[in-house]
Design a protein around this motif. Structure first.
Motif, PDB file in Angstrom:
ATOM      1  N   ALA A   1       0.830  -1.208   0.000  1.00 42.95           N
ATOM      2  CA  ALA A   1       0.000   0.000   0.000  1.00 42.95           C
ATOM      3  C   ALA A   1       0.861   1.254   0.000  1.00 42.95           C
ATOM      4  CB  ALA A   1      -0.923  -0.013   1.216  1.00 42.95           C
ATOM      5  N   ALA A   2       1.949   1.234   0.777  1.00 39.91           N
ATOM      6  CA  ALA A   2       2.831   2.401   0.833  1.00 39.91           C
ATOM      7  C   ALA A   2       3.503   2.642  -0.510  1.00 39.91           C
ATOM      8  CB  ALA A   2       3.872   2.211   1.937  1.00 39.91           C
ATOM      9  N   ASP A   3       3.907   1.565  -1.192  1.00 40.10           N
ATOM     10  CA  ASP A   3       4.588   1.724  -2.473  1.00 40.10           C
ATOM     11  C   ASP A   3       3.639   2.259  -3.545  1.00 40.10           C
ATOM     12  OD1 ASP A   3       7.168   1.036  -4.049  1.00 40.10           O
ATOM     13  OD2 ASP A   3       5.566   0.133  -5.253  1.00 40.10           O
ATOM     14  N   VAL A   4       2.428   1.710  -3.614  1.00 40.17           N
ATOM     15  CA  VAL A   4       1.470   2.219  -4.609  1.00 40.17           C
ATOM     16  C   VAL A   4       1.121   3.673  -4.308  1.00 40.17           C
ATOM     17  CG1 VAL A   4      -0.810   1.890  -5.648  1.00 40.17           C
ATOM     18  CG2 VAL A   4       0.562  -0.108  -5.006  1.00 40.17           C
ATOM     19  N   ASN A   5       0.996   4.008  -3.028  1.00 39.12           N
ATOM     20  CA  ASN A   5       0.706   5.385  -2.649  1.00 39.12           C
ATOM     21  C   ASN A   5       1.888   6.308  -2.990  1.00 39.12           C
ATOM     22  OD1 ASN A   5      -0.942   7.439  -1.251  1.00 39.12           O
ATOM     23  ND2 ASN A   5       0.721   7.411   0.238  1.00 39.12           N
ATOM     24  N   ARG A   6       3.101   5.802  -2.890  1.00 42.28           N
ATOM     25  CA  ARG A   6       4.271   6.606  -3.257  1.00 42.28           C
ATOM     26  C   ARG A   6       4.275   6.881  -4.760  1.00 42.28           C
ATOM     27  NH1 ARG A   6       8.968   5.391  -5.475  1.00 42.28           N
ATOM     28  NH2 ARG A   6       8.583   3.132  -5.296  1.00 42.28           N
ATOM     29  N   ARG A   7       3.946   5.868  -5.537  1.00 40.81           N
ATOM     30  CA  ARG A   7       3.921   6.028  -6.987  1.00 40.81           C
ATOM     31  C   ARG A   7       2.732   6.869  -7.450  1.00 40.81           C
ATOM     32  NH1 ARG A   7       7.071   2.100  -9.753  1.00 40.81           N
ATOM     33  NH2 ARG A   7       8.095   0.636  -8.329  1.00 40.81           N
ATOM     34  N   HIS A   8       1.621   6.744  -6.725  1.00 34.30           N
ATOM     35  CA  HIS A   8       0.391   7.457  -7.080  1.00 34.30           C
ATOM     36  C   HIS A   8      -0.184   8.068  -5.802  1.00 34.30           C
ATOM     37  CE1 HIS A   8       0.465   5.540 -11.059  1.00 34.30           C
ATOM     38  NE2 HIS A   8       0.742   4.407 -10.422  1.00 34.30           N
ATOM     39  N   PRO A   9       0.291   9.242  -5.432  1.00 35.20           N
ATOM     40  CA  PRO A   9      -0.111   9.848  -4.142  1.00 35.20           C
ATOM     41  C   PRO A   9      -1.631   9.935  -3.995  1.00 35.20           C
ATOM     42  CG  PRO A   9       1.728  11.050  -5.088  1.00 35.20           C
ATOM     43  CD  PRO A   9       1.295  10.068  -6.136  1.00 35.20           C
ATOM     44  N   GLY A  10      -2.071   9.614  -2.790  1.00 34.05           N
ATOM     45  CA  GLY A  10      -3.494   9.643  -2.489  1.00 34.05           C
ATOM     46  C   GLY A  10      -4.178   8.308  -2.667  1.00 34.05           C
ATOM     47  N   THR A  11      -3.423   7.262  -2.998  1.00 31.06           N
ATOM     48  CA  THR A  11      -4.013   5.938  -3.216  1.00 31.06           C
ATOM     49  C   THR A  11      -4.308   5.244  -1.894  1.00 31.06           C
ATOM     50  OG1 THR A  11      -2.854   5.662  -5.324  1.00 31.06           O
ATOM     51  CG2 THR A  11      -3.676   3.664  -4.244  1.00 31.06           C
TER      52      THR A  11
ATOM     53  N   ASP B   1       3.072  -5.267 -10.268  1.00 28.76           N
ATOM     54  CA  ASP B   1       4.530  -5.226 -10.396  1.00 28.76           C
ATOM     55  C   ASP B   1       5.198  -5.381  -9.035  1.00 28.76           C
ATOM     56  OD1 ASP B   1       4.300  -4.935 -13.104  1.00 28.76           O
ATOM     57  OD2 ASP B   1       4.762  -2.801 -13.144  1.00 28.76           O
ATOM     58  N   TRP B   2       4.634  -4.754  -8.020  1.00 27.07           N
ATOM     59  CA  TRP B   2       5.210  -4.894  -6.681  1.00 27.07           C
ATOM     60  C   TRP B   2       5.081  -6.335  -6.191  1.00 27.07           C
ATOM     61  CZ3 TRP B   2       4.138  -6.505  -1.822  1.00 27.07           C
ATOM     62  CH2 TRP B   2       4.970  -6.056  -0.797  1.00 27.07           C
ATOM     63  N   LEU B   3       3.922  -6.926  -6.373  1.00 24.16           N
ATOM     64  CA  LEU B   3       3.709  -8.308  -5.935  1.00 24.16           C
ATOM     65  C   LEU B   3       4.632  -9.274  -6.665  1.00 24.16           C
ATOM     66  CD1 LEU B   3      -0.199  -8.305  -5.794  1.00 24.16           C
ATOM     67  CD2 LEU B   3       1.355  -8.372  -3.831  1.00 24.16           C
ATOM     68  N   ALA B   4       4.921  -8.985  -7.930  1.00 25.76           N
ATOM     69  CA  ALA B   4       5.775  -9.869  -8.723  1.00 25.76           C
ATOM     70  C   ALA B   4       7.216  -9.873  -8.233  1.00 25.76           C
ATOM     71  CB  ALA B   4       5.722  -9.455 -10.194  1.00 25.76           C
ATOM     72  N   THR B   5       7.645  -8.795  -7.575  1.00 23.43           N
ATOM     73  CA  THR B   5       9.050  -8.671  -7.192  1.00 23.43           C
ATOM     74  C   THR B   5       9.300  -8.849  -5.705  1.00 23.43           C
ATOM     75  OG1 THR B   5       8.788  -6.262  -7.026  1.00 23.43           O
ATOM     76  CG2 THR B   5       9.541  -7.146  -9.135  1.00 23.43           C
ATOM     77  N   ASP B   6       8.285  -8.755  -4.859  1.00 27.24           N
ATOM     78  CA  ASP B   6       8.519  -8.881  -3.420  1.00 27.24           C
ATOM     79  C   ASP B   6       8.736 -10.352  -3.057  1.00 27.24           C
ATOM     80  OD1 ASP B   6       8.276  -7.267  -0.705  1.00 27.24           O
ATOM     81  OD2 ASP B   6       7.316  -9.211  -0.412  1.00 27.24           O
ATOM     82  N   PRO B   7       9.844 -10.678  -2.389  1.00 28.08           N
ATOM     83  CA  PRO B   7      10.159 -12.083  -2.112  1.00 28.08           C
ATOM     84  C   PRO B   7       9.231 -12.741  -1.102  1.00 28.08           C
ATOM     85  CG  PRO B   7      11.752 -10.631  -1.045  1.00 28.08           C
ATOM     86  CD  PRO B   7      10.911  -9.766  -1.932  1.00 28.08           C
ATOM     87  N   ARG B   8       8.486 -11.959  -0.341  1.00 33.19           N
ATOM     88  CA  ARG B   8       7.585 -12.544   0.636  1.00 33.19           C
ATOM     89  C   ARG B   8       6.347 -13.156  -0.005  1.00 33.19           C
ATOM     90  NH1 ARG B   8       7.371  -7.128   4.165  1.00 33.19           N
ATOM     91  NH2 ARG B   8       7.360  -6.385   1.994  1.00 33.19           N
ATOM     92  N   ILE B   9       5.978 -12.663  -1.165  1.00 30.41           N
ATOM     93  CA  ILE B   9       4.774 -13.120  -1.845  1.00 30.41           C
ATOM     94  C   ILE B   9       5.133 -14.258  -2.792  1.00 30.41           C
ATOM     95  CG2 ILE B   9       2.868 -12.464  -3.338  1.00 30.41           C
ATOM     96  CD1 ILE B   9       2.835 -11.170  -0.560  1.00 30.41           C
ATOM     97  N   SER B  10       4.456 -15.394  -2.622  1.00 36.39           N
ATOM     98  CA  SER B  10       4.773 -16.567  -3.440  1.00 36.39           C
ATOM     99  C   SER B  10       3.763 -16.806  -4.552  1.00 36.39           C
ATOM    100  CB  SER B  10       4.848 -17.815  -2.568  1.00 36.39           C
ATOM    101  OG  SER B  10       3.558 -18.156  -2.065  1.00 36.39           O
ATOM    102  N   ARG B  11       2.527 -16.331  -4.356  1.00 36.64           N
ATOM    103  CA  ARG B  11       1.478 -16.666  -5.316  1.00 36.64           C
ATOM    104  C   ARG B  11       0.459 -15.536  -5.372  1.00 36.64           C
ATOM    105  NH1 ARG B  11       1.784 -19.739  -9.667  1.00 36.64           N
ATOM    106  NH2 ARG B  11       0.016 -21.135 -10.029  1.00 36.64           N
ATOM    107  N   VAL B  12       0.006 -15.244  -6.590  1.00 35.95           N
ATOM    108  CA  VAL B  12      -1.000 -14.206  -6.821  1.00 35.95           C
ATOM    109  C   VAL B  12      -2.026 -14.780  -7.791  1.00 35.95           C
ATOM    110  CG1 VAL B  12      -1.449 -11.870  -7.660  1.00 35.95           C
ATOM    111  CG2 VAL B  12       0.729 -12.381  -6.505  1.00 35.95           C
TER     112      VAL B  12
END
Length: 247
Positions: free
Chosen positions: A95-105, A201-212
């Motif tokens: 959530a913080a990363d998407v909000n950083r890329r798109h303020p107010g998200t 894109d964030w989910l694809a690169t974060d090592p904690r997330i294994s499946r989407v």
């Protein structure tokens, strides 16, 4: 007939909220049954938030001013907003990363898990039974292309499907509900592509997330490919109304 009805109430409330059945039992021997049930339920739910860490779970926020919160108070009232700390941290970072890329998200969470006991089913989900899975609502825009902060197409974030091609044949023994009767009555919003792409894109690169889990036609529309992105199968619920993530 009272005994079977009370047993049915206990079973239904336990399945829906985990602690509701116990609250109903506590109220049975009282004169003001509904009042005692409500008071007992809220007391048990409040206690659950304090005891959940002993079972390896933490609650996701139901309010506040941060970039992540539950989509509806219904999830908090039903004790369905619990996940393991690692997943809570990952969701907050997303959530913080998407909000950083798109303020107010504002990122909205849907079903997580109950506060206690791995293996306890969170119906109608097939896999939300260990606190390591979480559903996230889509980001939406109106017909003019303006982002709708904190808004979903349906009141609970589910069942507002984005229509597209599928290889799944109709089958009565399935959780893949189309709910065609409901779709015309929902607002005509669309997934907001820039924020959806940022999330994926964030989910694809974060090592904690294994499946989407996302429906293939949506991934194709958004132009996203990753080994983590998968199809949940034709007997499970559709995933063109939300995104399922897991550790």
């Amino acid at each position: 007939m009272r005994v079977p009805l009370h047993l049915l109430a206990v079973a239904a409330l336990t399945v829906l909220t985990q602690v509701g059945g116990l609250a109903w039992l506590l109220s049975l021997r009282t004169r003001h049954r509904m009042l005692v049930f409500v008071l007992a339920y809220f007391a048990l739910s409040a206690s659950a938030s304090m005891l959940a860490p002993l079972f390896g779970r933490v609650p996701l926020s139901c309010g506040g001013s941060g970039p992540l919160r539950m989509q509806s108070w219904v999830y908090c009232l039903a004790n369905r907003n619990y996940v393991v700390p690692e997943l809570a941290s990952a969701a907050a970072d997303l959530a913080a990363d998407v909000n950083r890329r798109h303020p107010g998200t504002l990122t909205l969470a849907l079903d997580g898990n109950f506060p206690f006991f791995s293996g306890f089913p969170l119906l109608p989900h097939l896999s939300h039974d260990d606190g390591r899975k979480l559903d996230l609502a889509f980001y939406y825009m109106d017909r003019q292309g303006s982002y709708l902060r904190g808004v979903t197409r349906s009141p609970i974030g589910y069942f507002a499907f984005e229509q597209g091609p599928t290889q799944c044949p109709p089958h009565w023994l399935s959780l893949r509900w189309d709910l065609d009767w409901l779709q015309p009555h929902l607002p005509h919003y669309s997934p907001e592509p820039s924020r959806m792409i940022a999330m994926l894109d964030w989910l694809a690169t974060d090592p904690r997330i294994s499946r989407v889990f996302v429906e293939p036609h949506l991934l194709s529309t958004l132009g996203r490919v990753s080994p983590k992105f998968g199809f949940q199968g034709c007997r499970a619920a559709r995933h063109d109304d939300h995104v399922h993530i897991q550790l």
